[in-house]
Design a protein around this motif. Structure first.
Motif: not given
Length: 213
Positions: A198, A201-202, A204-207
């Motif tokens: 979670e 995603d906040r 580093h989106p797409g990590h």
């Protein structure tokens, strides 16, 4: 902390930065840091790679330094513990030796130096916070009580929860960071893995780590 760096300081070349590892060769292990800070009132914790080894219960690789973090307002309490040493502030490839309060207010990273040898012993992060609430430097929306983010070894050494350590490591994902991620995730609880996913995603989106969780 202000984002505008202060004037002065010593600008280091890439070669000089690489050579700093020699000056960290005498850095303290976590047990020595805990002894030096025993009884301190401020919440503090071992951070970065050493924190993951403390979580796993054994040292799994060599560490070039040791990093701890404290609430920024509590730095004087830590500084008081080391009267025979000096603190150098560091940031963006510069070092401000025996940093003034103005410099300390502008950068968050501080190295404890033995003036007799020139060696560095401890890296202190001065973190943003509101009272007893920790604020993430990467995303100030992430705010958690210190009591929720600090874990302890059996002998009482405080360390940062692994999901937060890996959140900080995700930004650069160097070879050692990837290795730390691979070695740590199997030890994490489902709740810790879910929290890390979670947070990634906040922040580093797409990590790529998200899919591995």
């Amino acid at each position: 902390m202000s984002e505008q760096l202060p004037s002065g300081g010593i600008e280091l070349s890439p070669g000089e930065i690489d050579a700093l590892h020699v000056r960290w060769s005498s850095c303290w292990p976590p047990s020595e840091v805990a002894q030096q800070l025993a009884g301190i009132g401020a919440p503090w914790y071992v951070a970065a790679g050493w924190a993951l080894d403390l979580f796993r219960g054994r040292q799994t690789r060599a560490h070039g330094d040791i990093e701890i973090a404290i609430p920024a307002a509590s730095f004087p309490e830590v500084r008081y513990r080391f009267p025979g040493y000096v603190f150098d502030a560091v940031g963006s490839g510069r070092i401000w030796e025996d940093a003034t309060p103005e410099v300390l207010a502008a950068v968050h990273q501080t190295w404890l130096r033995d003036p007799a040898t020139g060696n560095y012993l401890l890296d202190v992060f001065r973190e943003p916070h509101e009272g007893d609430t920790w604020i993430c430097r990467r995303d100030e929306r992430i705010r958690l009580p210190y009591s929720d983010i600090i874990l302890h070894t059996r002998d009482g050494i405080p360390y940062l929860a692994p999901e937060l350590v890996l959140l900080f490591k995700a930004k650069h994902a160097r070879r050692k960071d990837q290795s730390d991620f691979n070695a740590t995730v199997p030890y994490m609880s489902p709740a810790q893995r879910e929290t890390l996913a979670e947070l990634l995603d906040r922040v580093h989106p797409g990590h790529p780590w998200i899919a591995d969780l």
